[in-house]
Design an enzyme around this catalytic site. Sequence first.
Site, PDB file in Angstrom:
ATOM      1  CB  SER A 266      -0.958  -0.044   1.186  1.00  0.00           C
ATOM      2  OG  SER A 266      -1.989   0.890   1.047  1.00  0.00           O
TER       3      SER A 266
ATOM      4  CG  ASP B 225      -6.761  -2.601  -3.545  1.00  0.00           C
ATOM      5  OD1 ASP B 225      -7.181  -1.497  -3.172  1.00  0.00           O
ATOM      6  OD2 ASP B 225      -5.571  -2.952  -3.421  1.00  0.00           O
TER       7      ASP B 225
ATOM      8  CG  HIS C 232      -5.933  -2.086   0.121  1.00  0.00           C
ATOM      9  ND1 HIS C 232      -5.027  -1.808  -0.872  1.00  0.00           N
ATOM     10  CD2 HIS C 232      -5.458  -1.482   1.245  1.00  0.00           C
ATOM     11  CE1 HIS C 232      -4.052  -1.058  -0.390  1.00  0.00           C
ATOM     12  NE2 HIS C 232      -4.285  -0.854   0.903  1.00  0.00           N
TER      13      HIS C 232
END
Length: 313
Positions: free
Chosen positions: A159, A253, A283
Amino acid sequence: MPLDPVIQDLFQRMPELITYPTWEKSPAEARIAFKRMCRLANADTVPIGKTEDIKTAGGERSVPLRVYTPVAAGSAALPAIVYYHGGGFVIGDLDCYDPLCRMLANESGCRVISVDYRLAPEHPFPAAVEDAFAALKWVEANATDLAIDPNRLAVAGDSAGGNLAAVVSLLAADAKEPEIAFQLLIYPSIKLSRDFAKRSFGTGYRLDDRAIQWFYSHYMPADADPMDVRLSPIAIRNASGLPPAYIVTAGFDPLRDEGIEYAEKLKTAGVPVALVDYPTMIHGFFSMQGWIPLSSEAITAAAKAVKAGLDEA
């Protein structure tokens, strides 16, 4: 493909995973909530050869690091992975990502160095980038003391940490040091924006559009250009010469499309890229080993890819 049944069941049992309004909380409140979720979602204690908390020395600031030595490590210098944790540049810490780093070390046979970079809004951009790059350079310069092979050095992150791993790869290529042999980008945030337009899967799948903008608004100063490559690696004009990459995306995601776009940009520039999509996942699933069996499998696959890439370095 539909959402994985395990995640469907998880959302039914814990609807707060979907509805938690990060954007209505202070950074301090969001950090507490995230740590609580990490304690629930992570795997139980993962055996490891050794962990050691240290700090970089020299420069304007010491950066805290946690060094993971895999269970099967001998006395020889090991390849290394410098890891940057996720959390939107605002939340997350070494403890939240401890199980993931342990698994990554054991499965790759690498010494993993996790970086505790400064968080926004107390320390907005470019503080995280400065810490990330300073830590990488320090690790290479102290390879002998760390018992690592500086010629087999990878960067990795998930991320926001995937953003930092991509950014330091760009900076290192531009500076021609340190020499990075491989980059592992796990559902990376590659294109930062102030645009509040809705994204695919931006609601109902844990990472909400409003949370994304909350993170970015804390991280990006008002006068920062979102297309600065240190914020948005996708903006790089010439990606040739970057290290080989293993890029992970998740089907549900909101960051999936930009991860795929970055993989295509690297491929077009001649960079070897493996794009691995988990179409039924959300995610953050790498950090949910305690809930999602596929998480551990995905970490193992990524670790093996890093090992193979460093073996070829």
